[in-house]
Design a protein around this motif. Structure first.
Motif, mmCIF file in Angstrom:
data_model
loop_
_atom_site.group_PDB
_atom_site.id
_atom_site.type_symbol
_atom_site.label_atom_id
_atom_site.label_comp_id
_atom_site.label_asym_id
_atom_site.label_seq_id
_atom_site.Cartn_x
_atom_site.Cartn_y
_atom_site.Cartn_z
ATOM 1 N N PHE A 164 53.509 -11.226 47.749
ATOM 2 C CA PHE A 164 52.193 -10.774 48.191
ATOM 3 C C PHE A 164 51.860 -11.472 49.509
ATOM 4 O O PHE A 164 52.311 -12.577 49.766
ATOM 5 N N PHE A 165 51.021 -10.824 50.312
ATOM 6 C CA PHE A 165 50.494 -11.443 51.520
ATOM 7 C C PHE A 165 49.023 -11.794 51.315
ATOM 8 O O PHE A 165 48.249 -10.966 50.834
ATOM 9 N N ASN A 166 48.667 -13.004 51.699
ATOM 10 C CA ASN A 166 47.265 -13.400 51.639
ATOM 11 C C ASN A 166 46.505 -12.722 52.784
ATOM 12 O O ASN A 166 46.997 -12.679 53.907
ATOM 13 N N VAL A 167 45.329 -12.183 52.474
ATOM 14 C CA VAL A 167 44.536 -11.525 53.514
ATOM 15 C C VAL A 167 43.096 -12.032 53.463
ATOM 16 O O VAL A 167 42.509 -12.172 52.383
ATOM 17 N N HIS A 168 42.564 -12.348 54.642
ATOM 18 C CA HIS A 168 41.192 -12.856 54.737
ATOM 19 C C HIS A 168 40.241 -11.695 55.003
ATOM 20 O O HIS A 168 39.998 -11.330 56.145
ATOM 21 N N THR A 169 39.712 -11.146 53.947
ATOM 22 C CA THR A 169 38.769 -10.037 54.084
ATOM 23 C C THR A 169 37.428 -10.574 54.586
ATOM 24 O O THR A 169 37.119 -11.750 54.411
ATOM 25 N N PRO A 170 36.637 -9.696 55.228
ATOM 26 C CA PRO A 170 35.432 -10.213 55.895
ATOM 27 C C PRO A 170 34.358 -10.698 54.928
ATOM 28 O O PRO A 170 34.210 -10.177 53.824
ATOM 29 N N ILE A 171 33.614 -11.698 55.373
ATOM 30 C CA ILE A 171 32.520 -12.271 54.575
ATOM 31 C C ILE A 171 31.227 -11.510 54.879
ATOM 32 O O ILE A 171 30.471 -11.180 53.976
ATOM 33 N N ILE A 172 30.983 -11.255 56.154
ATOM 34 C CA ILE A 172 29.793 -10.488 56.528
ATOM 35 C C ILE A 172 30.170 -9.015 56.549
ATOM 36 O O ILE A 172 31.204 -8.627 57.110
ATOM 37 N N THR A 173 29.346 -8.202 55.916
ATOM 38 C CA THR A 173 29.687 -6.789 55.795
ATOM 39 C C THR A 173 28.458 -5.921 56.001
ATOM 40 O O THR A 173 27.343 -6.333 55.676
ATOM 41 N N ALA A 174 28.688 -4.748 56.557
ATOM 42 C CA ALA A 174 27.587 -3.793 56.693
ATOM 43 C C ALA A 174 27.652 -2.754 55.578
ATOM 44 O O ALA A 174 26.831 -1.856 55.516
ATOM 45 N N SER A 175 28.647 -2.878 54.692
ATOM 46 C CA SER A 175 28.741 -1.899 53.605
ATOM 47 C C SER A 175 28.519 -2.584 52.267
ATOM 48 O O SER A 175 28.901 -3.728 52.061
ATOM 49 N N PHE A 211 23.466 -18.031 61.690
ATOM 50 C CA PHE A 211 22.961 -16.851 60.991
ATOM 51 C C PHE A 211 22.075 -17.295 59.846
ATOM 52 O O PHE A 211 22.435 -18.198 59.094
ATOM 53 N N GLN A 212 20.964 -16.629 59.697
ATOM 54 C CA GLN A 212 20.084 -16.928 58.578
ATOM 55 C C GLN A 212 20.485 -16.085 57.369
ATOM 56 O O GLN A 212 20.902 -14.924 57.515
ATOM 57 N N VAL A 213 20.405 -16.669 56.181
ATOM 58 C CA VAL A 213 20.735 -15.983 54.926
ATOM 59 C C VAL A 213 19.470 -15.905 54.098
ATOM 60 O O VAL A 213 18.845 -16.937 53.840
ATOM 61 N N THR A 214 19.104 -14.697 53.692
ATOM 62 C CA THR A 214 17.795 -14.559 53.053
ATOM 63 C C THR A 214 17.766 -13.403 52.068
ATOM 64 O O THR A 214 18.559 -12.462 52.166
ATOM 65 N N THR A 215 16.844 -13.507 51.112
ATOM 66 C CA THR A 215 16.513 -12.352 50.275
ATOM 67 C C THR A 215 15.039 -11.988 50.430
ATOM 68 O O THR A 215 14.508 -11.233 49.622
ATOM 69 N N LEU A 216 14.386 -12.541 51.436
ATOM 70 C CA LEU A 216 12.981 -12.183 51.652
ATOM 71 C C LEU A 216 12.896 -10.682 51.930
ATOM 72 O O LEU A 216 13.747 -10.122 52.613
ATOM 73 N N PRO A 217 11.879 -10.043 51.401
ATOM 74 C CA PRO A 217 11.788 -8.588 51.570
ATOM 75 C C PRO A 217 11.302 -8.233 52.977
ATOM 76 O O PRO A 217 10.118 -8.273 53.252
ATOM 77 N N PHE A 218 12.274 -7.888 53.831
ATOM 78 C CA PHE A 218 11.959 -7.535 55.214
ATOM 79 C C PHE A 218 10.923 -6.416 55.297
ATOM 80 O O PHE A 218 10.129 -6.359 56.217
ATOM 81 N N GLU A 219 11.008 -5.546 54.340
ATOM 82 C CA GLU A 219 10.194 -4.334 54.409
ATOM 83 C C GLU A 219 8.707 -4.618 54.262
ATOM 84 O O GLU A 219 7.863 -3.836 54.686
ATOM 85 N N LYS A 222 21.959 -3.507 59.697
ATOM 86 C CA LYS A 222 21.722 -4.411 58.576
ATOM 87 C C LYS A 222 23.050 -4.963 58.074
ATOM 88 O O LYS A 222 24.004 -4.207 57.861
ATOM 89 N N ALA A 223 23.130 -6.252 57.881
ATOM 90 C CA ALA A 223 24.378 -6.881 57.438
ATOM 91 C C ALA A 223 24.107 -7.809 56.266
ATOM 92 O O ALA A 223 23.007 -8.347 56.118
ATOM 93 N N SER A 224 25.140 -7.983 55.422
ATOM 94 C CA SER A 224 24.982 -8.764 54.197
ATOM 95 C C SER A 224 26.222 -9.610 53.950
ATOM 96 O O SER A 224 27.234 -9.449 54.633
ATOM 97 N N LEU A 225 26.122 -10.472 52.944
ATOM 98 C CA LEU A 225 27.301 -11.243 52.518
ATOM 99 C C LEU A 225 28.060 -10.438 51.470
ATOM 100 O O LEU A 225 27.476 -9.857 50.562
ATOM 101 N N THR A 226 29.364 -10.440 51.577
ATOM 102 C CA THR A 226 30.195 -9.606 50.720
ATOM 103 C C THR A 226 30.080 -9.984 49.240
ATOM 104 O O THR A 226 29.917 -11.162 48.910
#
Lengths: 460, 460
Positions: free
Chosen positions: B153-164, A173-181, B199-203
Motif C-alpha cells: 500500500f502507499f500512504n497518502v496524505h488526504t487534505p485536512i481542510i475541505t470544501a466538501s 486559521f480560526q476554527v469555530t462552530t459559532l453560527p455565522f448565519e 465555505k471550508a471545514s475540517l475533514t
C-alpha cells in the motif's frame, strides 16, 4: 483481489512460465491483424506490464472497449519478452473488461501541462509524473519514520486545533462552530458559546507540544499537518502542509546539527535505494542530473559557519544582491543560494543568528545578541531545515517572552518544563513538501501534495 | 547528547564493566550513611536505571537537589546488580545536576488520579502509565505503517481542510479567516472574502480522496487527523482524533474482510512482540488479562455473519436490551458486545447492513435493501473497524446521491471515478485512539491521545 501487483510480478522472475491473473488499467493498445498489444498499469510502479493477446481470446466488444483508462482483468502465461523494452510479457489466455473509459477521458495519450492536471486533481495521479510523485512521497514518509525509529525517537501526534498561538506567528486559521448565519459582532463575540469555549485555531507548529513530550520520553518527532493563512499565491507556499519536527532532550546545538545532517543523508539515500525507477524518471524528464546532485549531498560533509561569517562572505562577494546585506538582516533566498551554491558548493549549516530575527524559544548565547539557531541550506533550494537549541533557563525564557510582548500566562505549561527538571534540549523542523520538491525537482509545491490548499484554492 | 538511552543500556549486557554516561530524570532517591541509591528514568522504557553512588563522589548540594523530577548526568561503571529487582546497575563515578525540581512539582511519589493528570497534560507523560501509553501509541503507529507497506500500500496524505462535506456527516468545524471582529451576518455572509473563497471545514474522513488515489495507485491508506464537532462530553468521543483508512482497487467485500482481519492481528501481534514491558504493565495494573485477550484474538478466526443473522441472534436471546431489536435498527453498543462476547466468544464481522443506516457510497446488493458494509466487532469494545465495498456503478451511485438529497455536482469528481475505468474497490476505517484503548485497556479516550480536544476542552 488480484494476488500480485505489477511491481511484484516484474520482480518475480521465478514466475516465468506460470499462469497469473492481473487487474489493471489500460495505458495504450495497438493491434495487428491477429494480435493485440496492451500496456497495463496498476500504479504499483512506473513500468507497464505488456500483454499480448491473440484476437481469438478476446471478444470484439471487449477489444473495442479497451481504450486508454479502461480497467480489465487478464489471465495468461508470464513469458520472457522478445522485445528489448521489457524483460517479461503476459501471453493472454483471457481478457475481461471491468470498466470502460469513454472518449471524453481527459487523460489521453498526449502530454498535459501541470496547470491542466491541477484542474483534474482527482485523475492526475494516473499519469507517470504524478504517480511517481505519490510513490516518492510514500517512500519519504517511510524514510522519515525509519530514521527516527532507528534512532529511538517516539512519534507523537501533537494537536491540530490549538487555543495557543505557538510561535506568535500570526496568520492563523480560526476554527469555530459559532453560527455565522445569526452572528452580529456589534454585540461582541461570545467565545464562551463556541465549541471549545474559547477562540481556537489550526496549529502552525507542533514544536512546543513536542517539547513537553521530549522532556518526558527523551527523543520524539512529530509528522503531521500544519497551517498558515498566508495570503500569498506562489509556487512555494501552501496553506496546509506537512511538517516533521524532531525534539531531543539532553542535546545541544551541535548534537542537533549532527542529527539534521544524518537525517537528510538518510532520507535521500533511502529514496535513491528504494525508488530507482521513479528517480530515473525525475532525473531524465524533470530535473536533469538530480540523482547525482543528491548523491553529492549524501557524500558531502556539511560545512558549519556562523551567521556572522555568512554575512562576511556575502559582503565580500562581488555579486549585487537585490536585498542589501548587513549584519542583522534575515537572509533572503538569493543569499542562501549564493552561500550554498557559489561559496561552499554544497550543504551549509548557518548558526548563531541575531536574536531579533528568531523566535523567543531559542537559547540565548553569552553575547546577548545571538541565539543558538541553525539553518541547513542546500544547493538548488536554499533553506531546507531550521532549528535551534531551546532556551532551558527559566528566568531567561521568561524575560524573552516579556521582552517580545507575549503573555507569560499563555506559556505557563511551556515555562513549567524549565521549572521542573529542565534539560538542555534542541530540535528542528522541515516542511515535508519542500523535501519532496528537493528530491524530485518538481518546481511547484502544489504538485507534490495530493490536494493543495492555498488562497482561493480548496478544490476536491 | 547522551550516547545511549536506558533502553539501549539495559539491552547491552556486553557493556558490563564499561564506563558509560547517562542523562535522565530522578524517579526516586534514598540514602544510607555512605551510599545514595538513585533510580533514573529517561522515558526510553519503563525500567529505571539504578545508580549507586558513594557519597564521596557527590557533593552535598547536588545530593540535596536530586529530588524526584530533577535531571542529572551520571558517569559510572555498569555492573551486575546484586539486587533481584534489576540485572544491571550503575556505580557512579560522578553525578552532576542539570535541572533541579522544586518541591511544588505536581508529580510526587504518590499515585495520582487520571483526572488530576489531565489537568497537567504537559507533565503526565512523565508517569509510568502515560509514558507507556505514549510508547504503545508510537509502536502502533509503526505497526500500521509496517503492515500496509508490507502489503504494497502507499500512504497518502488526504487534505485536512475541505470544501466538501464528505459523508454528509454534519457536525463539522468551520475554518475561516473572516474578521469576526467586524462581522455582521445581517448583511449576509460573503464567503468570496474568506480565505478559500468559499465555505471550508475540517475533514471528517479522508475516504473519498483516498478513493481517487486507490483508483490510480491500486492500494493506499491514510493515517491522519479527522474531526467531529459533536457536542458530547463522554469518555468515548474526541473532537480531534486520528483515523486509518485503507482503500483497495480490485477488491470486493471478501478481500476487504480478509485485509481487516489480517491488519488487526498484525498490529496486535506487533505490540505484544515489541512492547513486552509496557504491555505487562497494562496487564497488571490497568486491565487484568489483557495480554491473553489480545493473544486469543490473534489466534482466532473471525466469524462472519450477515446483519440479518445478527438480528436473529439478538431476537432469539433471552436478554432484555435497552434498545429493542428489529430488522432495520442500527446496532447499539450493547448489541455489538452481546454478539461478540456472549454469542460468538470472539471477533465477529457483520456484513450486508440495511442501506438506510449506511452511507451513500456503499455498494448496493441485488436485493435493493442491503449494502456491502462490514463492521468488525471485538469483545470488550464492540465495533473497532467499519468498512464496505464501494458502489462502483455510475448510475447506481448517482441515484443513491439523489435519493439521499445530496447534490450530484458536489460529487462530480467522485462520480468520475465510476465513469473512467471504474473498478471494484473497497476499504475500511478505524479510529486510532479506539485501537489504543483496546490494546491498553485505558477506559477514557482522552488518556490515549497527547492532548485531547473535546467540547469546552482545548488546553495546552
Amino acid at each position: 483481489m488480484a494476488k500480485d501487483t505489477i511491481k511484484q510480478i516484474l520482480k518475480k522472475t521465478e514466475s516465468l512460465g506460470s499462469k497469473i491473473t492481473i487487474q489493471a488499467w489500460v495505458r495504450t493498445k495497438r493491434d495487428t491483424k491477429d494480435l493485440v498489444f496492451i500496456a497495463l498499469n496498476d500504479g504499483s510502479c512506473m513500468s507497464n506490464l505488456q500483454v499480448i493477446a491473440d484476437k481469438s481470446v478476446i471478444s470484439e466488444d471487449v477489444l473495442h472497449s479497451l481504450t486508454t483508462g479502461a480497467s480489465c482483468t487478464v489471465s495468461g502465461l508470464l513469458v520472457e519478452s522478445p522485445a528489448k523494452e521489457q524483460a517479461l510479457e503476459l501471453q493472454a489466455l483471457s481478457v475481461e473488461l471491468l470498466g470502460e473509459c469513454p472518449s471524453d477521458y481527459p487523460l489521453q495519450k498526449k502530454r498535459h501541462s501541470f496547470e491542466f492536471l491541477r484542474e483534474i486533481g482527482h485523475l492526475r495521479t494516473r499519469t507517470n509524473t504524478f504517480s511517481a510523485v505519490a510513490r516518492i512521497r510514500n517512500a519519504l514518509t517511510m524514510a522519515v519514520h525509519s530514521f527516527f525509529q532507528e534512532q529511538e525517537f517516539f512519534n507523537v501526534h501533537t494537536p491540530i486545533i490549538t487555543a495557543s498561538d505557538a510561535e506568535g506567528a500570526g496568520e492563523m486559521f480560526q476554527v469555530t462552530t459559532l453560527p455565522f448565519e445569526t452572528f452580529n459582532s456589534s454585540e461582541g463575540i461570545d467565545y464562551s458559546r463556541d465549541f471549545f469555549g474559547k477562540k481556537a485555531s489550526l496549529t502552525v507548529s507542533g514544536q512546543l507540544s513536542a517539547e513537553t513530550y521530549a522532556t518526558a520520553l527523551g527523543r520524539v518527532y512529530t509528522f503531521g499537518p500544519t497551517f498558515r493563512a498566508e495570503n500569498s499565491n506562489t509556487s512555494r507556499h501552501l496553506a496546509e502542509f506537512w511538517m516533521i519536527e524532531p525534539e531531543m532532550s539532553f542535546c545541544d546545538i551541535n548534537g542537533n546539527m549532527d542529527m539534521a545532517e544524518d537525517f537528510l543523508k538518510y532520507v535521500l539515500n533511502y529514496v535513491l535505494e528504494n525508488c530507482k525507477e521513479d528517480m530515473e524518471f525525475f532525473n531524465k524528464f524533470i530535473q536533469k542530473g538530480i540523482i547525482n546532485d543528491l548523491q553529492e549531498v549524501i557524500n558531502s560533509s556539511f560545512i558549519r559557519i556562523s551567521y556572522t561569517k555568512a554575512i562576511e562572505d556575502l559582503q565580500s562577494s562581488s555579486v549585487k544582491f537585490e536585498y542589501p546585506v548587513s549584519w542583522g538582516i534575515d537572509l533572503a533566498s538569493e543569499h542562501e543560494k549564493y552561500l550554498t551554491e557559489e561559496v561552499y558548493h554544497g550543504p551549509v549549516i548557518i548558526t548563531d543568528y541575531p536574536k531579533d530575527i528568531k523566535a523567543f524559544y531559542m537559547k540565548m548565547n553569552d553575547d546577548g545578541k545571538t541565539v543558538r539557531a541553525m539553518d541547513v541550506l542546500v544547493p538548488r533550494l536554499g533553506e531546507i531545515i531550521g532549528g535551534s537549541e531551546r532556551e532551558n533557563r527559566y528566568d531567561v525564557l521568561l524575560q524573552r517572552i516579556k521582552d517580545l510582548g507575549l503573555e507569560p500566562e499563555d506559556y505557563w505549561w511551556y515555562l513549567d518544563l524549565r521549572k521542573y527538571g529542565s534539560v538542555p534540549h534542541a530540535g528542528f523542523g522541515l516542511g515535508f513538501e519542500r523535501l519532496i520538491q528537493y528530491v524530485t525537482g518538481m518546481t511547484n509545491i502544489r504538485d507534490v501534495i495530493p490536494y493543495a490548499r492555498s488562497a482561493r484554492n480548496c478544490d476536491f
